[in-house]
Scaffold this motif. Structure first.
Motif, PDB file in Angstrom:
ATOM      1  N   HIS A 100       0.834  -1.204   0.000  1.00  0.00           N
ATOM      2  CA  HIS A 100       0.000   0.000   0.000  1.00  0.00           C
ATOM      3  C   HIS A 100       0.865   1.249   0.000  1.00  0.00           C
ATOM      4  CE1 HIS A 100      -3.345   2.668   0.940  1.00  0.00           C
ATOM      5  NE2 HIS A 100      -2.575   3.199   1.865  1.00  0.00           N
ATOM      6  N   SER A 104       0.500   4.108  -2.819  1.00  0.00           N
ATOM      7  CA  SER A 104       0.113   5.447  -2.391  1.00  0.00           C
ATOM      8  C   SER A 104       1.178   6.474  -2.773  1.00  0.00           C
ATOM      9  CB  SER A 104      -0.128   5.449  -0.883  1.00  0.00           C
ATOM     10  OG  SER A 104      -0.475   6.734  -0.426  1.00  0.00           O
ATOM     11  N   VAL A 128      -5.896   2.973  -4.880  1.00  0.00           N
ATOM     12  CA  VAL A 128      -5.345   3.707  -3.747  1.00  0.00           C
ATOM     13  C   VAL A 128      -6.018   5.049  -3.669  1.00  0.00           C
ATOM     14  CG1 VAL A 128      -3.280   4.661  -2.716  1.00  0.00           C
ATOM     15  CG2 VAL A 128      -3.127   2.566  -4.033  1.00  0.00           C
ATOM     16  N   ALA A 130      -5.194   7.901  -2.279  1.00  0.00           N
ATOM     17  CA  ALA A 130      -4.294   8.909  -1.718  1.00  0.00           C
ATOM     18  C   ALA A 130      -4.823  10.292  -2.016  1.00  0.00           C
ATOM     19  CB  ALA A 130      -2.892   8.745  -2.312  1.00  0.00           C
ATOM     20  N   ASP A 299       4.540  10.646   4.591  1.00  0.00           N
ATOM     21  CA  ASP A 299       4.280  10.356   3.180  1.00  0.00           C
ATOM     22  C   ASP A 299       5.052  11.296   2.255  1.00  0.00           C
ATOM     23  OD1 ASP A 299       2.590   8.391   4.040  1.00  0.00           O
ATOM     24  OD2 ASP A 299       0.742   9.507   3.649  1.00  0.00           O
TER      25      ASP A 299
END
Length: 351
Positions: A100, A104, A128, A130, A299
């Protein structure tokens, strides 16, 4: 052990063995439920890929909560059992998270390239959800300096294709690794021990007269100390040029400024889990907002590192390298925006 899942003492000051056991049993039950859902949605189960992915995420959530709870409340648990379980849970949750994370990260970078260049959208990683890079920047944050759109557009498509190849390959390998892990004897041993945990929690003798609150308070104090060590005065401004310049340095090692923030994110997670054990309720919205800001920080930091890594690919065209450099700078700006957002959320938490 006849404890009711979800039960908790009124103030956490009394003996906490029963409440701790109830919480761990509830998380173990959720783990087993998610494992059954994953098996039913897997090969031959007739389920959709989305159902399998959600079951894996639920497995990770339960494994993280069990592991974090074992860490915070270890004086109340059998020491040998706890110290054996924690590394296995960390291995499992880390292995299941990688697929994942790569998907992402790819979507984040492709969306950022599109936003920066104004070019036609590059196909995003499938499955995903995101957020668009930059969508969560706080009010008052200064946007990155406008790039040369003409030059950026030339290299954006090739940069996107390069990132797509690299991160899709990494995602595919992570998927294979996760499948192998879920079929391994190591995983089955973990699942068997969690099945036992769902019915009986190995408490220590100290659980009979040790309260939950002192241990939960210690977790909160570790978080508070780590936050106090962050440069929050700098993070209180929407744009930190010094940190951005540092973030554009050519070193291939992880940015040293990021590590303390990543540590705070982990400590905040432990604090949240301790709060759940203590009160039987989720953390309040201000604490969740702080956690979300730190997740965006993580992230963006990892996305910037991926862009920098792609830019070091041998023999790429100058336009491609330029696009990746602009993308890297953009994601370092996102790092600073996330720090600013965390600063505001933490200040609200203290009120």
């Amino acid at each position: 052990m006849a404890t009711e899942p979800g039960a908790a003492p009124a103030d956490g000051s009394g003996p906490g063995g029963d409440a701790l056991a109830a919480y761990l049993q509830a998380q173990a039950t959720e783990f087993l439920r998610s494992l059954r859902a994953h098996r039913e949605s897997g090969a031959g189960g007739g389920g959709a890929p989305e159902e399998s992915a959600e079951a894996v995420r639920a497995l990770r959530r339960s494994a993280r909560r069990i592991s974090g709870t074992l860490h915070t409340f270890r004086p109340l648990l059998d020491a040998d059992w706890s110290e054996t379980m924690r590394p296995e849970l960390a291995w499992l949750s880390g292995t299941l998270a990688r697929e994942h994370a790569y998907a992402s990260r790819l979507e984040r970078l492709l969306l950022a390239l599109h936003r920066l260049s104004g070019a036609a959208p590059v196909p995003a990683a499938a499955g995903v959800g995101a957020r668009t890079a930059g969508a969560d920047a706080p009010a008052g944050a200064i946007a990155p300096a406008a790039p040369d759109r003409a030059g950026l557009t030339v290299g954006a498509a090739k940069a996107g294709a390069l990132l797509d190849r690299q991160l899709t390959l990494a995602r595919t390998r992570a998927h294979s690794t996760a499948l192998q892990a879920l079929g391994s004897g190591r995983f089955h041993a973990v699942a068997d021990r969690i099945a036992l945990l769902a019915s009986e929690v190995p408490l220590s003798p100290a659980a009979a007269d040790t309260g939950l609150r002192p241990l939960a308070t210690a977790a909160e104090e570790r978080l508070t100390d780590a936050v106090a060590a962050l440069p929050l005065v700098t993070a209180g401004h929407p744009y930190n040029a010094a940190a951005l310049v540092h973030g554009l340095a050519p070193e291939t090692t992880p940015q040293p400024q990021d590590a303390p923030w990543h540590q705070v994110r982990l400590l905040l997670r432990l604090h949240r889990y301790a709060h759940e054990v203590l009160t039987g309720a989720p953390a309040d919205v201000r604490l969740r907002a702080a956690g979300q800001a730190l997740t965006r920080h993580r992230d963006a930091s990892e996305a910037a590192a991926a862009a920098a890594s792609a830019a070091r690919t041998p023999r790429i065209a100058p336009a491609t390298a330029y696009a990746l450099g602009v993308l890297h700078a953009d994601q370092r700006h996102e790092v600073e925006a996330a720090r600013f957002t965390f600063h505001q959320a933490w200040q609200r938490q203290l009120r």
